[in-house]
Design an enzyme around this catalytic site. Sequence first.
Site, PDB file in Angstrom:
ATOM      1  N   SER A  95       0.823  -1.219   0.000  1.00 49.93           N
ATOM      2  CA  SER A  95       0.000   0.000   0.000  1.00 49.93           C
ATOM      3  C   SER A  95       0.853   1.263   0.000  1.00 49.93           C
ATOM      4  CB  SER A  95      -0.937  -0.002   1.212  1.00 49.93           C
ATOM      5  OG  SER A  95      -0.185  -0.062   2.422  1.00 49.93           O
ATOM      6  N   THR A 125       7.032   4.450   1.523  1.00 50.18           N
ATOM      7  CA  THR A 125       6.589   5.751   1.010  1.00 50.18           C
ATOM      8  C   THR A 125       6.361   6.736   2.147  1.00 50.18           C
ATOM      9  OG1 THR A 125       5.535   4.774  -0.946  1.00 50.18           O
ATOM     10  CG2 THR A 125       4.745   6.938  -0.240  1.00 50.18           C
ATOM     11  N   ALA A 128       9.473   8.448   3.418  1.00 42.19           N
ATOM     12  CA  ALA A 128      10.320   9.184   2.476  1.00 42.19           C
ATOM     13  C   ALA A 128      10.235  10.673   2.787  1.00 42.19           C
ATOM     14  CB  ALA A 128       9.877   8.906   1.048  1.00 42.19           C
ATOM     15  N   GLN A 129      11.367  11.259   3.133  1.00 43.22           N
ATOM     16  CA  GLN A 129      11.364  12.665   3.544  1.00 43.22           C
ATOM     17  C   GLN A 129      11.641  13.624   2.393  1.00 43.22           C
ATOM     18  OE1 GLN A 129      14.255  13.029   6.703  1.00 43.22           O
ATOM     19  NE2 GLN A 129      13.013  11.933   8.177  1.00 43.22           N
ATOM     20  N   GLY A 130      12.682  13.316   1.604  1.00 38.27           N
ATOM     21  CA  GLY A 130      13.229  14.294   0.670  1.00 38.27           C
ATOM     22  C   GLY A 130      12.266  14.794  -0.376  1.00 38.27           C
ATOM     23  N   GLU A 196      19.504  17.877  -4.207  1.00 38.29           N
ATOM     24  CA  GLU A 196      20.084  16.860  -3.336  1.00 38.29           C
ATOM     25  C   GLU A 196      21.348  16.303  -3.964  1.00 38.29           C
ATOM     26  OE1 GLU A 196      15.878  15.379  -1.274  1.00 38.29           O
ATOM     27  OE2 GLU A 196      16.965  14.029  -2.614  1.00 38.29           O
ATOM     28  N   ASP A 295       9.444  -9.534   1.627  1.00 44.82           N
ATOM     29  CA  ASP A 295       8.425 -10.543   1.330  1.00 44.82           C
ATOM     30  C   ASP A 295       8.170 -10.690  -0.169  1.00 44.82           C
ATOM     31  OD1 ASP A 295       8.118 -10.670   4.141  1.00 44.82           O
ATOM     32  OD2 ASP A 295       6.655  -9.047   4.080  1.00 44.82           O
ATOM     33  N   HIS A 316      21.860   4.598   3.452  1.00 45.87           N
ATOM     34  CA  HIS A 316      21.736   6.064   3.522  1.00 45.87           C
ATOM     35  C   HIS A 316      22.821   6.582   4.451  1.00 45.87           C
ATOM     36  CE1 HIS A 316      20.131  10.084   3.848  1.00 45.87           C
ATOM     37  NE2 HIS A 316      19.226   9.784   2.926  1.00 45.87           N
ATOM     38  N   ARG A 371      25.148   9.070  -2.782  1.00 43.89           N
ATOM     39  CA  ARG A 371      25.039   8.436  -1.471  1.00 43.89           C
ATOM     40  C   ARG A 371      26.097   7.361  -1.222  1.00 43.89           C
ATOM     41  NH1 ARG A 371      18.453   7.701  -1.055  1.00 43.89           N
ATOM     42  NH2 ARG A 371      17.987   9.910  -0.704  1.00 43.89           N
ATOM     43  N   HIS A 432      19.002   1.329   3.628  1.00 45.70           N
ATOM     44  CA  HIS A 432      17.952   2.259   3.228  1.00 45.70           C
ATOM     45  C   HIS A 432      17.132   1.789   2.034  1.00 45.70           C
ATOM     46  CE1 HIS A 432      15.909   6.062   2.767  1.00 45.70           C
ATOM     47  NE2 HIS A 432      16.415   6.267   1.567  1.00 45.70           N
ATOM     48  N   ARG A 467      21.193   4.200  -6.484  1.00 42.04           N
ATOM     49  CA  ARG A 467      20.046   5.064  -6.771  1.00 42.04           C
ATOM     50  C   ARG A 467      20.372   6.528  -6.529  1.00 42.04           C
ATOM     51  NH1 ARG A 467      15.985   7.355  -3.770  1.00 42.04           N
ATOM     52  NH2 ARG A 467      16.424   6.175  -1.860  1.00 42.04           N
ATOM     53  N   LEU A 473      10.639   7.389  -5.477  1.00 38.78           N
ATOM     54  CA  LEU A 473       9.216   7.679  -5.622  1.00 38.78           C
ATOM     55  C   LEU A 473       8.870   7.939  -7.083  1.00 38.78           C
ATOM     56  CD1 LEU A 473       8.543  10.018  -2.542  1.00 38.78           C
ATOM     57  CD2 LEU A 473       7.952   7.611  -2.794  1.00 38.78           C
TER      58      LEU A 473
END
Length: 648
Positions: A95, A125, A128-130, A196, A295, A316, A371, A432, A467, A473
């Site tokens: 979800s 999700t 996720a801050q950025g 970023e 999973d 991270h 990163r 992360h 990444r 996202l």
Amino acid sequence: MASSVATRSGSLQFSEIACRGQVFRHNFLVSGIASQKLIQKELSWSCGVSKFLRIQRSNYSLYPITEKCKPLETGIVSCLRDGTTKYFDFAVIGSGVAGLRYALEVSKHGTVAVVTKAEPHESNTNYAQGGVSAVLCPLDSVESHMRDTIVAGAYLCDEETVRVVCTEGPDRIRELIAMGASFDHGEDGNLHLAREGGHSHHRIVHAADMTGREIERALLEAVLNDPNIFVFEHHFAIDLLTSQDGPDTVCHGVDILNTETQEVVRFISKVTLLASGGVGHIYPSTTNPPVATGDGIAMAQRAQAVISNMEFVQFHPTALADKGLPIQPTKTRENAFLITEAVRGDGGILYNLDMERFMPLYDEREELAPRDVVARSIDDQLKKRNEKYVLLDISHKPREKILAHFPNIAAECLKYGLDITRQPIPVVPAAHYMCGGVRAGLEGETNVRGLYVAGEVACTGLHGANRLASNSLLEALVFARRAVQPSIDHMRNAHVGICASDCWDRPVVPVSLGGNVLGKIISRTREVRKELQSIMWEYVGIVRSTMRLQRAELRIGELELEWEAYLFQQGWDPTMVGLEACEMRNLFCCAKLVVSSALARQESRGLHYTIDFPHLEERMRLPTVIFPCSPNLNTTWSSRQVHKQQMC
């Protein structure tokens, strides 16, 4: 190097191994990308792989239909056997942004079950801050975003996939805004775009430092108002339901454990989307929520899906280091608190505990390096100085700007006596993001017919070996949308037989063992989980070596067999299922995939750094591909589907 990417990224190579009846320790084979004995095949990730993973769009029946087994009409939701079997057109596992965005589109064409392990908002999700990266500024370009993505990915990205994502990204952002997602705007009234690490332009759309939470809110609100979408919370996915159609594996749905009622429910669906997130909890410290136990990847691997690039685990560089806080938390966190990349993007500086700035010693991009570079640099400082954390300082910026951009971080730190407008933040790397996963084509298709993937569970070729910040996202939004039309086509050509649920043995909840035995099993399983996490952190962390990877492989194999032996000694049966045990077998599966993939890559690229092969090797600029072998070669319970693969 950039020119060489342009000539090769659209036609990536990988090595292929065929099963020849040997006895293998695990039920998968890792393509030995460094072996000269293997046949090299030229295969494009997004084009050629789409051919390799092509879904046969013929008018076939999902189930053997007999005179006594009549097909259900499209759009019917049917519950049989007191709710133990449910029929849907589409089943979505997860979800987060990928699952919800997909559900909202396919619900226009049929019934949708959204199955989520905890509460619907509990996903990667939500943490996720950025923000989301997209080309929305006239000074920016798709080509620039592509270049940044490919450079960050250590030139292992698939160029066609990168182009698709960077081109379609802006439209996906506009769709979110139209659905009610609220992002920060500047004084000029336009979207405020942050920058970023690894990005050459300001292109990060954000909602302060809680972007994921805002996107999740908007999507969940729409989902809960959609009459064709049915959300099943506290439902844990056990295994995919599959059968063989000639050489092809076909997915027919999924077995689910209702963790509140302890009942197994069978979801029969014409199309299944895995959007179940990552594998963060194979490590002891991760920014992922507790539900991230791999999973989806483990289920797909057991169901004979192709897996790729599992060695590329992103750590991270800046998770909050609780040991450096003025007031210590009273209990250990279930997941590390993330300090977003945007803090460095806004001018945050990294120091060691002597307040010596160290990033200029490692990379000319300093704090704005990708990163993988920053995480390794911090790791090197900690090991050389025998310290537990470093410091990230943003206090030189105006107080009102800090509080406006990072209100969530400021509030969390203040709970423990730290004012980020005056003091540096103690930070340490934490697991992360998984850049590898279930190998997917440009429409989210897999080699298992009827099974699609989107989000962190998928390996689309976008991220390569590392990444780029805020591309996760974006990828989830783009591929969730791209999987819609082929899913609809597949659904329309498939027929569900009303007796389909009887084609597989049903998993059993182990109530017959009694409370005392179950308590012992759960207690031992939690101990084993910590042991596995410790092995992964010690031997399969930020910096690796062949000897330590081999040691990890041996210890994980021994630990798995020891754990399974304990279960069976207590009366556990291979058909039995429980939340803790099923999570544990998924963690074992994903840990083994990571270790085997890491051993196969005899070079250092992106997130995979090994002291035995410290340099890039152009001849190894190939994705690692793990092909399934015959289920008969499985030797552990963790590697097998709970039910038997069979036809009615």
